[in-house]
Design an enzyme around this catalytic site. Structure first.
Site, PDB file in Angstrom:
ATOM      1  N   ALA A  65       0.999  -1.304  -0.078  1.00 22.01           N
ATOM      2  CA  ALA A  65      -0.007   0.090   0.230  1.00 22.01           C
ATOM      3  C   ALA A  65       1.094   1.357  -0.114  1.00 22.01           C
ATOM      4  O   ALA A  65       0.535   2.547   0.366  1.00 22.01           O
ATOM      5  CB  ALA A  65      -1.022   0.107   1.296  1.00 22.01           C
TER       6      ALA A  65
ATOM      7  N   LEU B 191       3.301   2.027   2.309  1.00 25.33           N
ATOM      8  CA  LEU B 191       3.544   2.527   3.315  1.00 25.33           C
ATOM      9  C   LEU B 191       4.685   1.890   3.982  1.00 25.33           C
ATOM     10  O   LEU B 191       4.777   1.760   5.312  1.00 25.33           O
ATOM     11  CB  LEU B 191       2.453   2.329   4.283  1.00 25.33           C
ATOM     12  CG  LEU B 191       1.135   3.155   3.780  1.00 25.33           C
ATOM     13  CD1 LEU B 191      -0.349   2.984   4.644  1.00 25.33           C
ATOM     14  CD2 LEU B 191       1.326   4.380   3.668  1.00 25.33           C
TER      15      LEU B 191
ATOM     16  N   SER C 288       5.628  -1.524   4.542  1.00 27.08           N
ATOM     17  CA  SER C 288       5.430  -2.398   5.105  1.00 27.08           C
ATOM     18  C   SER C 288       6.588  -3.704   5.139  1.00 27.08           C
ATOM     19  O   SER C 288       7.138  -4.132   6.065  1.00 27.08           O
ATOM     20  CB  SER C 288       4.135  -3.231   5.182  1.00 27.08           C
ATOM     21  OG  SER C 288       4.251  -4.019   3.925  1.00 27.08           O
TER      22      SER C 288
ATOM     23  N   ALA D 290       9.959  -2.890   4.133  1.00 31.41           N
ATOM     24  CA  ALA D 290      11.072  -2.340   5.037  1.00 31.41           C
ATOM     25  C   ALA D 290      11.070  -2.445   6.540  1.00 31.41           C
ATOM     26  O   ALA D 290      12.035  -2.822   7.071  1.00 31.41           O
ATOM     27  CB  ALA D 290      11.485  -0.839   4.263  1.00 31.41           C
ATOM     28  N   ALA D 291      10.082  -2.247   6.843  1.00 27.93           N
ATOM     29  CA  ALA D 291       9.597  -2.275   8.566  1.00 27.93           C
ATOM     30  C   ALA D 291       9.597  -3.577   8.991  1.00 27.93           C
ATOM     31  O   ALA D 291      10.430  -3.809  10.044  1.00 27.93           O
ATOM     32  CB  ALA D 291       8.208  -1.550   8.640  1.00 27.93           C
TER      33      ALA D 291
ATOM     34  N   ASP E 147      12.886   3.806   1.700  1.00 28.06           N
ATOM     35  CA  ASP E 147      12.106   3.290   2.700  1.00 28.06           C
ATOM     36  C   ASP E 147      12.856   2.717   3.841  1.00 28.06           C
ATOM     37  O   ASP E 147      12.391   2.810   5.053  1.00 28.06           O
ATOM     38  CB  ASP E 147      11.330   2.087   2.064  1.00 28.06           C
ATOM     39  CG  ASP E 147      10.193   2.333   1.364  1.00 28.06           C
ATOM     40  OD1 ASP E 147      10.318   3.737   0.792  1.00 28.06           O
ATOM     41  OD2 ASP E 147       9.189   1.767   0.915  1.00 28.06           O
TER      42      ASP E 147
HETATM   43  O1  PMV Z   1       7.325   0.443  -2.245  1.00 27.70           O
HETATM   44  P1  PMV Z   1       6.742   1.900  -2.030  1.00 27.70           P
HETATM   45  O2  PMV Z   1       5.297   1.935  -2.608  1.00 27.70           O
HETATM   46  O3  PMV Z   1       6.540   2.379  -0.754  1.00 27.70           O
HETATM   47  O4  PMV Z   1       7.472   2.907  -2.866  1.00 27.70           O
HETATM   48  C1  PMV Z   1       8.891   3.009  -2.770  1.00 27.70           C
HETATM   49  C2  PMV Z   1       9.320   4.532  -3.475  1.00 27.70           C
HETATM   50  C3  PMV Z   1       9.747   4.394  -4.817  1.00 27.70           C
HETATM   51  O5  PMV Z   1      10.056   5.849  -4.893  1.00 27.70           O
HETATM   52  C4  PMV Z   1       8.487   4.366  -5.917  1.00 27.70           C
HETATM   53  C5  PMV Z   1      10.785   3.456  -5.128  1.00 27.70           C
HETATM   54  C6  PMV Z   1      12.032   3.583  -4.383  1.00 27.70           C
HETATM   55  O6  PMV Z   1      12.796   2.499  -4.115  1.00 27.70           O
HETATM   56  O7  PMV Z   1      12.552   4.619  -4.130  1.00 27.70           O
END
Ligand code: PMV
Length: 321
Positions: A103, A105, A107, A109-110, A151
């Protein structure tokens, strides 16, 4: 130690997503929705269960995943720790999360950061921020292929950050959105992988670079102005810059009918800024509004969002609890 628990905040990108993948700056904020990793010592093969999802399986002592492919990022974390010289031990892990998946947000990476911190702690080691960032980022490479690192930076360090790929954190900004202004997240409920919109934006930028490079430059300038506006607590300007940023993302093809509906309904209900956040093509919108307009906005977008809520910035990144 035979049991360890860590949590990690999710994130919203306030400015500069997608463009950050090709080296322009972005502004990202950690938010008060958390992923949690509870890990206890056990024998091999190790077991990972992600609560509330179908994601479960085992990881063998040779770090092969048996079961859901979604566990590959965790196997990657173990493999990096092993390369760093850690004596990897068998475990049983339960991952739970308040952060909606796929979504925009943060999730994945967290969950990676909470898992890394909790597992290293179980081995008796306190990861520093740089190590934690690296582990979360390595996991994100498996999940998304080509992550900028924005992220992983947000979930590791917390707060509001100006971030640039291959440089890292340029600055930590002061916290916003206390009394008079609020941030709202609204999730379209449309799940998508990050890698597809990221790939599509890169293809478009390659094809039409003489024109599209100006859009990348515009995004970078927006981040500079937003940085200044955040420091000056100039909310009207922050909101206007969010709206311009949305126009740029739309021009790159990553908005959608569902996102635009949330964005326009929010603006009509009193938001001063609204844009998609993350990879787009579904996922969530981030909305900035005077606090006295929040109820009205939530009411006007309830028809078209799976979930919407006021959120706060998490000053702290991932941590042992
Ligand atoms: O995975 P998301 O939806 O949180 O998107 C990450 C952000 C982007 O800039 C689209 C990709 C990146 O790695 O920076």
């Amino acid at each position: 130690m035979n049991k360890s628990i860590a949590i990690s905040p999710g994130k919203v990108i306030l400015f500069g997503e997608h463009f950050v993948v090709r080296g322009t700056k972005a502004i990202v904020a950690a938010i008060d929705l958390y992923a949690k990793a509870e890990i206890e010592e056990s024998s091999w093969p190790s077991e990972i269960i992600s609560e509330g999802t179908e994601i479960r399986g085992k990881i063998t002592q040779e770090l092969k995943v048996v079961g859901s492919k979604e566990l590959e990022p965790f196997a990657r974390i173990l493999s990096v720790l092993k390369n760093w010289g850690f004596q990897i031990a068998g475990f049983k892990a339960k991952i739970s999360s308040e952060i909606p998946m796929s979504a925009g947000l943060g999730s994945s990476a967290a969950s990676a950061a909470a898992f890394s911190l909790s597992y290293a702690n179980l081995l008796g080691y306190k990861l520093n921020d740089k190590e934690l960032f690296t582990l979360s980022h390595e996991a994100e490479k498996i999940t998304h292929g080509n992550p900028s690192g924005v992220d992983s930076a947000a979930v590791t360090y917390g707060g509001i950050l100006v971030f640039k790929k291959d440089v890292g954190i340029i600055s930590k900004l002061k916290s916003l959105f206390s009394d008079k202004y609020s941030l709202i997240i609204a999730d379209t409920g449309i799940k998508r992988s990050t890698s597809v919109p990221v790939r599509d934006v890169l293809i478009l930028s390659e094809k039409l670079w003489p024109a599209v490079s100006l859009i990348y430059d515009a995004s970078d300038r927006i981040v500079d102005l937003a940085n200044e506006a955040i420091n000056n607590e100039d909310y009207e300007t922050i909101g206007t810059l969010m709206n311009i940023n949305q126009g740029l993302l739309n021009s790159m093809g990553v908005s959608s009918l569902e996102l635009e509906e949330l964005i326009y309904r929010s603006r009509l209900a009193g938001a001063i800024g609204a844009k998609l956040t993350g990879a787009g093509k579904g996922g969530s919108a981030i909305i900035l509004a005077p606090s006295n307009k929040v109820d009205n906005i939530l009411d006007r977008i309830k028809c078209c969002s799976k979930w919407a809520s006021r959120i706060k910035i998490s000053q702290e990144g991932a941590r042992i609890i």
